[in-house]
Design a protein around this motif. Structure first.
Motif, PDB file in Angstrom:
ATOM      1  N   TRP A  18       0.851  -1.177   0.000  1.00  0.00           N
ATOM      2  CA  TRP A  18       0.000   0.000   0.000  1.00  0.00           C
ATOM      3  C   TRP A  18       0.887   1.227   0.000  1.00  0.00           C
ATOM      4  O   TRP A  18       2.089   1.138   0.206  1.00  0.00           O
ATOM      5  N   ASP A  19       0.284   2.365  -0.282  1.00  0.00           N
ATOM      6  CA  ASP A  19       1.026   3.617  -0.138  1.00  0.00           C
ATOM      7  C   ASP A  19       0.109   4.635   0.504  1.00  0.00           C
ATOM      8  O   ASP A  19      -1.115   4.546   0.399  1.00  0.00           O
ATOM      9  N   ASP A  20       0.725   5.593   1.201  1.00  0.00           N
ATOM     10  CA  ASP A  20      -0.058   6.637   1.869  1.00  0.00           C
ATOM     11  C   ASP A  20       0.334   8.025   1.364  1.00  0.00           C
ATOM     12  O   ASP A  20       0.302   8.986   2.098  1.00  0.00           O
ATOM     13  N   LYS A  21       0.721   8.092   0.116  1.00  0.00           N
ATOM     14  CA  LYS A  21       1.099   9.324  -0.584  1.00  0.00           C
ATOM     15  C   LYS A  21       2.516   9.790  -0.260  1.00  0.00           C
ATOM     16  O   LYS A  21       3.095  10.540  -1.010  1.00  0.00           O
ATOM     17  N   ASP A  22       3.106   9.346   0.861  1.00  0.00           N
ATOM     18  CA  ASP A  22       4.490   9.675   1.204  1.00  0.00           C
ATOM     19  C   ASP A  22       5.427   8.497   0.964  1.00  0.00           C
ATOM     20  O   ASP A  22       6.564   8.670   0.534  1.00  0.00           O
ATOM     21  N   TYR A  23       4.950   7.295   1.261  1.00  0.00           N
ATOM     22  CA  TYR A  23       5.770   6.095   1.185  1.00  0.00           C
ATOM     23  C   TYR A  23       5.009   4.946   0.543  1.00  0.00           C
ATOM     24  O   TYR A  23       3.789   4.895   0.598  1.00  0.00           O
ATOM     25  N   VAL A  24       5.773   4.006  -0.018  1.00  0.00           N
ATOM     26  CA  VAL A  24       5.255   2.729  -0.491  1.00  0.00           C
ATOM     27  C   VAL A  24       5.710   1.692   0.529  1.00  0.00           C
ATOM     28  O   VAL A  24       6.877   1.674   0.937  1.00  0.00           O
ATOM     29  N   TYR A  25       4.782   0.843   0.957  1.00  0.00           N
ATOM     30  CA  TYR A  25       5.048  -0.129   2.005  1.00  0.00           C
ATOM     31  C   TYR A  25       4.822  -1.550   1.502  1.00  0.00           C
ATOM     32  O   TYR A  25       3.911  -1.789   0.710  1.00  0.00           O
ATOM     33  N   VAL A  26       5.627  -2.480   2.033  1.00  0.00           N
ATOM     34  CA  VAL A  26       5.437  -3.900   1.775  1.00  0.00           C
ATOM     35  C   VAL A  26       5.642  -4.635   3.101  1.00  0.00           C
ATOM     36  O   VAL A  26       6.629  -4.403   3.798  1.00  0.00           O
ATOM     37  N   LEU A  27       4.705  -5.492   3.436  1.00  0.00           N
ATOM     38  CA  LEU A  27       4.840  -6.418   4.564  1.00  0.00           C
ATOM     39  C   LEU A  27       4.707  -7.815   3.978  1.00  0.00           C
ATOM     40  O   LEU A  27       3.692  -8.143   3.359  1.00  0.00           O
ATOM     41  N   ASP A  28       5.737  -8.627   4.143  1.00  0.00           N
ATOM     42  CA  ASP A  28       5.834  -9.940   3.524  1.00  0.00           C
ATOM     43  C   ASP A  28       5.966 -10.994   4.621  1.00  0.00           C
ATOM     44  O   ASP A  28       6.894 -10.934   5.431  1.00  0.00           O
ATOM     45  N   ALA A  29       5.031 -11.939   4.677  1.00  0.00           N
ATOM     46  CA  ALA A  29       5.020 -12.972   5.719  1.00  0.00           C
ATOM     47  C   ALA A  29       5.334 -14.337   5.129  1.00  0.00           C
ATOM     48  O   ALA A  29       4.849 -14.682   4.050  1.00  0.00           O
ATOM     49  N   PHE A  30       6.139 -15.102   5.855  1.00  0.00           N
ATOM     50  CA  PHE A  30       6.489 -16.459   5.472  1.00  0.00           C
ATOM     51  C   PHE A  30       6.058 -17.411   6.576  1.00  0.00           C
ATOM     52  O   PHE A  30       6.515 -17.286   7.709  1.00  0.00           O
ATOM     53  N   ASP A  31       5.170 -18.339   6.248  1.00  0.00           N
ATOM     54  CA  ASP A  31       4.724 -19.377   7.175  1.00  0.00           C
ATOM     55  C   ASP A  31       4.225 -18.797   8.503  1.00  0.00           C
ATOM     56  O   ASP A  31       4.657 -19.193   9.584  1.00  0.00           O
ATOM     57  N   ILE A  32       3.312 -17.831   8.406  1.00  0.00           N
ATOM     58  CA  ILE A  32       2.702 -17.188   9.571  1.00  0.00           C
ATOM     59  C   ILE A  32       1.222 -17.557   9.604  1.00  0.00           C
ATOM     60  O   ILE A  32       0.529 -17.430   8.593  1.00  0.00           O
ATOM     61  N   SER A  33       0.730 -17.991  10.752  1.00  0.00           N
ATOM     62  CA  SER A  33      -0.696 -18.296  10.901  1.00  0.00           C
ATOM     63  C   SER A  33      -1.519 -17.024  10.747  1.00  0.00           C
ATOM     64  O   SER A  33      -1.103 -15.960  11.206  1.00  0.00           O
ATOM     65  N   ASN A  34      -2.680 -17.134  10.121  1.00  0.00           N
ATOM     66  CA  ASN A  34      -3.576 -15.993   9.905  1.00  0.00           C
ATOM     67  C   ASN A  34      -2.825 -14.809   9.292  1.00  0.00           C
ATOM     68  O   ASN A  34      -2.966 -13.677   9.737  1.00  0.00           O
ATOM     69  N   ALA A  35      -2.032 -15.075   8.270  1.00  0.00           N
ATOM     70  CA  ALA A  35      -1.134 -14.067   7.705  1.00  0.00           C
ATOM     71  C   ALA A  35      -1.851 -12.782   7.286  1.00  0.00           C
ATOM     72  O   ALA A  35      -1.401 -11.686   7.623  1.00  0.00           O
ATOM     73  N   LYS A  36      -2.963 -12.896   6.579  1.00  0.00           N
ATOM     74  CA  LYS A  36      -3.650 -11.681   6.115  1.00  0.00           C
ATOM     75  C   LYS A  36      -4.052 -10.816   7.300  1.00  0.00           C
ATOM     76  O   LYS A  36      -3.773  -9.610   7.320  1.00  0.00           O
TER      77      LYS A  36
END
Length: 121
Positions: free
Chosen positions: A90-108
């Motif tokens: 996502w982005d909030d007009k100032d920054y672009v963000y990425v959150l990347d999960a590997f093998d995490i329960s209820n990841a979303k």
């Protein structure tokens, strides 16, 4: 989105239980943090300052792709089911963000909660 929230932190204030910060990389326009719970389970966060002429790409090969909201901003949730990998962007007009999960329960749910923790309630 109708109403967006003000960012109050440069990184997630919420981190799922059992994850420990193992790496941090901060430069002028970039911040990256890694939280792990073993060798193959964890979350990687990155934030890039949006600048004029910037191009940004992210892996879009996935089994599932859905539009989401993060603090009122439009984002995308993607998942590679076989690899147990999920990520949101996502982005909030100032920054672009990425959150990347590997093998995490209820990841979303966990990724959205992490992202939302950076914004006012």
């Amino acid at each position: 989105m109708d109403s967006v929230k003000k960012r109050i932190s440069d990184e997630p204030l919420y981190v799922p239980e059992g994850l420990k910060e193992t790496e941090r990389n901060k430069r002028k326009t970039f911040l990256g943090v890694m939280w792990l719970a073993g060798e193959e389970s964890g979350v990687i966060y990155s934030r890039d300052k949006i600048t004029k002429g910037m191009s940004f790409s992210v892996d879009d090969e996935c089994d599932i792709e859905k539009q989401i909201a993060v603090a009122g901003y439009i984002g995308t949730y993607r998942e590679k089911t076989k690899e147990k990998e999920s990520w949101i962007t996502w982005d909030d007009k100032d920054y672009v963000y990425v959150l990347d999960a590997f093998d995490i329960s209820n990841a979303k749910k966990e990724l959205v909660k992490m992202a939302e923790s950076m914004y006012e309630e």
